[in-house]
Enzyme design. Sequence first.
Site, short mmCIF file in Angstrom:
data_model
loop_
_atom_site.label_atom_id
_atom_site.label_comp_id
_atom_site.label_asym_id
_atom_site.label_seq_id
_atom_site.Cartn_x
_atom_site.Cartn_y
_atom_site.Cartn_z
CG ASN A 133 11.13 -21.91 -37.73
OD1 ASN A 133 12.14 -22.55 -37.44
ND2 ASN A 133 11.05 -20.60 -37.56
CE LYS A 191 9.96 -19.95 -34.27
NZ LYS A 191 9.32 -18.79 -33.71
CG HIS A 239 12.47 -16.46 -38.36
ND1 HIS A 239 12.39 -15.90 -37.11
CD2 HIS A 239 11.35 -17.21 -38.53
CE1 HIS A 239 11.27 -16.31 -36.53
NE2 HIS A 239 10.63 -17.11 -37.37
CD GLU A 259 12.16 -16.56 -33.40
OE1 GLU A 259 12.75 -17.61 -33.70
OE2 GLU A 259 10.95 -16.53 -33.07
CD GLU A 312 7.22 -16.30 -39.75
OE1 GLU A 312 6.58 -17.31 -39.43
OE2 GLU A 312 8.38 -16.08 -39.40
N GLY A 340 4.78 -16.44 -31.82
CA GLY A 340 4.90 -17.04 -30.49
C GLY A 340 4.04 -16.36 -29.43
CB SER A 346 -0.03 -17.05 -33.24
OG SER A 346 0.90 -16.59 -32.28
P1 PGA Z 1 4.84 -19.40 -34.12
O1 PGA Z 1 6.20 -19.09 -34.89
O2 PGA Z 1 3.97 -20.23 -35.02
O3 PGA Z 1 5.24 -20.10 -32.87
O4 PGA Z 1 4.19 -18.06 -33.85
C1 PGA Z 1 6.24 -18.85 -36.28
C2 PGA Z 1 7.65 -18.56 -36.75
O5 PGA Z 1 8.41 -17.92 -36.02
O6 PGA Z 1 8.04 -18.95 -37.86
#
Ligand code: PGA
Length: 279
Positions: free
Chosen positions: A36, A38, A121, A123, A190, A196, A235
């Site tokens: 992903n 983003k 997601h 976000e 997640e 993140g 992460s």
């Molecule tokens: P990350 O993000 O691996 O940077 O923690 C995962 C995601 O948001 O899909």
Amino acid sequence: MNTSARRQVKEIVEQMIKEQIQSRSLQRQKPLVVANWKMNMSLEKALHFLNSVQSDPQEGTVVICPPYPLLYPINIAMKKLQTGVQLGAQNVHWKDHGAHTGEVSVGMLQEVGCNFVLIGHSERRMAGESEEAIQHKVKQVLQSGMYPIVCVGENSEEFKQGLTSQIVKQQIEAALKNLPNISNMIIAYEPVWAIGTGQSATPYQAEKVHQTIRQSIHDLHGSIAQRIPILYGGSVHAENARSLAAYENIDGVLVGGASLEVKSFQSIIRSFNKELGSA
Ligand code: PGA
């Protein structure tokens, strides 16, 4: 109930659990590793990335979800390079067309070669996406034959209060109820507190939640739940991928930050292929 009857019931239950575990092992699928990106990457960087990442469908599936403007050129490059990597989008609207400024439809995504799409997601949920919108999107994507990757997970407050199971069950039920056919469904667990932050859930914690998710899917749709891939995200990096892959119900990963660098992404793919590639 006398002692011998009780023993018999216990034996039957134990046998049923054993069979369930065995059937899960047998049905364990090849791994799915999803990037992903983003709101990151330039076209130049993306093309360089594609030149270096290969995916052998015999070993597993690798999907890249770039920002919308990169989908078309990446699709062309993927066809030329024949890397075996598949294309996904980060979001979609549930209508076919119309006055929805800034949105894209399932048909538009298919036209540029997308087979996968992230839905719900965290976000996007934080930006106001409702359970109802998620449900409409899932329905539309399944009808099209594409693969929805539905993201669920608790936030840090809910985690601290021990509400993880309750939250993921609610989210699974909201997204998956009243669907006639979920054979293309993919779920990503997640935990919001892990995204993140560098602070991943432990593989054991993730496995436990994945079991809860599988059970919730089973409650809604029966035995097909065994065949639905459940990915972990939050992460994921080169160092923890191997231990995540070792767990029975972790069928792959959804990777944010670590998918932006060729080396770390390749290493995550290798970890999963090694662990699950012969499944
Ligand atoms: P990350 O993000 O691996 O940077 O923690 C995962 C995601 O948001 O899909």
